[in-house]
Write an enzyme that holds these catalytic residues in place. Sequence first.
Site, PDB file in Angstrom:
ATOM      1  N   ASP A 135      13.730   3.616   6.713  1.00 33.07           N
ATOM      2  CA  ASP A 135      14.039   2.766   7.857  1.00 33.07           C
ATOM      3  C   ASP A 135      12.859   1.861   8.214  1.00 33.07           C
ATOM      4  O   ASP A 135      11.697   2.243   8.077  1.00 33.07           O
ATOM      5  CB  ASP A 135      14.385   3.646   9.058  1.00 33.07           C
ATOM      6  N   GLU A 185      14.739  -0.614   3.764  1.00 31.49           N
ATOM      7  CA  GLU A 185      15.379  -1.554   4.687  1.00 31.49           C
ATOM      8  C   GLU A 185      14.419  -2.712   4.933  1.00 31.49           C
ATOM      9  O   GLU A 185      13.562  -2.658   5.804  1.00 31.49           O
ATOM     10  CB  GLU A 185      15.718  -0.862   6.003  1.00 31.49           C
TER      11      GLU A 185
END
Length: 838
Positions: A471, A526
């Site tokens: 993330d 990401e």
Amino acid sequence: MAYTIPGVRVPGVPSPCNLGTDGWNSRARVSLFLKNKSNSRDCGMIFAGKSTDSGSQSSMATTSKKVLVPGTEDDELSSPTEELEISGDIESSEIERGLNVEDEENIVDLSSSEVITGEDPASVRLPDAYAERKAEGTSDSTYETISSESMRIRGKIIPPPGTGQRIYKIDPMLSSHRQHLDYRYDQYRKLHASIDKHEGGLEVFSRGYEKFGFVRSETGITYREWAPGAKSAALIGDFNNWNANADVMTCNEFGVWEIFLPNNADGSPAIPHGSYVKIRIDTPSGVKDSIPAWIKFSVQAPGEIPYNGIYYDPPEEDKHVFKHPRPKKPKSLRIYESHVGMSSKEPVINTYVNFRDEVLPRIKKLGYNAVQIMAIQEHSYYASFGYHVTNFFAPSSRFGTPDELKSLIDRAHELGLLVLMDIVHSHASNNTLDGLNMFDGTDACYFHSGSRGYHWIWWLDEYKFDGFRFDGVTSMMYTHHGLEVAFTGNYNEYFGFATDVDAVVYLMLVNDMIHGLFPEALSIGEDVSGMPAFCIPLKDGGIGFDYRLHMAIADKWIETLKKRDEDWKMGDIIHTLTNRRWMEKCVSYAESHDQALVGDKTIAFWLMDKDMYDFMALDRPSTPVIDRGIALHKMIRLITMGLGGEGYLNFMGNEFGHPEWIDFPRADQYLPNGEVIPGNGFSYDKCRRKFDLGDADYLRYRGLQEFDRAMQHLEETYGFMTSEHQYISKKDEGDRIIVFERDDLVFVFNFHWSCSYSDYQVGCLKPGKYKVVLNSDDSLFGGFNRISHDAEYFTFEGWHDERPRSFLIYAPSRTAVVYALVTDETEPVDVETGIIEA
């Protein structure tokens, strides 16, 4: 979901070799990074943000070789000319980086030299529309047993890095930034060498979790904690009646506090399994009782806000023993993004056990080959979607026990599903009692230079996860954290003073450890910036991720859906779908969990809005809004999978157009300025997935779900996402037609709202007979049956749309049809019967 707020600092602890006892190396620990970038208290591996948490009530269910894809690690390109034959956007009519394409076929290679033609298709029987491929639960494509894997990684020596120079052959444009890139790679090599020299190698360095926290031996329990700012420390809990004078810890020169608790006289451990435990620390800011930083399990008692650490050491008969090897890494990655807690049809928090028994078979039946699970790490605030992590080594107790999570993963492996963990390493909760914030009374404990034990290795080894979705990587790689920055693709945006070299080197080390110890593991980053070489192997000079999330696609669809149909631009859609870097794999998605959250809209909601509540039953007339929405929902998903990347992702429920947003249970929020943000009374009504809607044969949701299933199984059969051949032959703004080839498939999309075209000429490469293998207008998928599945389409010679051959079709409005070349090796699968036609 990316949290990008100012302030990035890398947390640290001593390495397991620097505890100063038992003959370990007592030299100063390796300091990975030396920068404190702001006064914000960021946490985790490189934490880029956190927010105030509050308690939440809970309701529990029953507990219990070319463009985009690097081939193999050892593949080599023959020459820079060959490498750069095709680059940039994957289009036929506009090669945007000044590169000549002279070959007749205009082939764009998307992976290795092999093409999937039906390898290991679905492993469950497909009712009605699909054929049985093989018996459920087989795992013939495995690479080693669980026991041999654990033995293999023990003491494994990860080889030193390569030269890191191949990136300049892959992309000569990087040569103008050679000084930056060579410096970055040199820093990485020095760090790798330093760890090898002082810490015993990356494998040993990654195992801090075996020395810190609670370590059980034959003679007792050793508890260690790093708290250099503490004045004193004591282990307290049920086992000693919370007596801070009973088990006082000692500290060594490196700030490591330690105590050994010998077994009881009868041989039982001094701390019984399930005991509540905490560490009482006398800090510069006062005395506090905290959950141990390396705790493996923590729970929130009913009516309480802070979590309690649990000494988790169940008897052998209660421990889950893995039975099923990991599935082999697939060439085409089809991810079902999920959240255990909200996966129930009922308004409750679902469990690992129910997810294992009810949701995993659904995922397999739909045709996905990987499940990505969010919110695994313990987090104090349920509504944070798992992003306010408090305990980095503890699976969330909301959903069950650690062993129940292991059984979930084992069952997924039995079904042939990879299990990916959505791992948070760039931000954490700011809670001071049940998190890492101010752990030893200072903000410099887990929030500065060094590594906090590399918690992802723990999850790969202990729980057998198959990889990670990392993330918030963009916020880490730049000093501006991606805030209010519109990346244009100019290389100066990636290799200047705004680039955080330390953070990038850290990510390189992460991927080195993951792939060095677990070669089959996947790492997905990401990154919205499009950082060059992000998905190029480390030995070649890249950062080493396997995939980048193609985040721009979802944004483009939302932007497009806000426009009238007449204003949709075929070329604009194609550009976004294909705008990715050569030899760097991407996971595409039309929408993810972000679009499903309250305050945003899913694609289904953008298309159909309130009509979904009244006109989705088949026993009542549809509306133009519903007809349009159902048609475009299918087309958007198929073209995203067809052109967007080498992987595809869908958030659970969106495959059938789930009619409601996600709204976690929450209380009213009172802001400092006096404003009140209303909560929902801690309701779980909108924090669930109504899978029964997609299963109901009397609702139109069923057609959307069946189309998504057909789409996944079509990809499984033909492997078109990673096929070598891709050619876009038409993007007609007048007709609103898009035509492209993937392997032996020809995709035809008619986005026109009213015009259907008879005898429409479609160009193709290969001669022969074509048949329909997927048709969005099929009644099974909620369509109008305007396409015959019995028709055969024969090619004729002659150039059309820069293709040497073509055939004639009927292209109804708002439909997507996939035609397959009928060959001796691979016959098309009829989507209605599932029978492979001869």
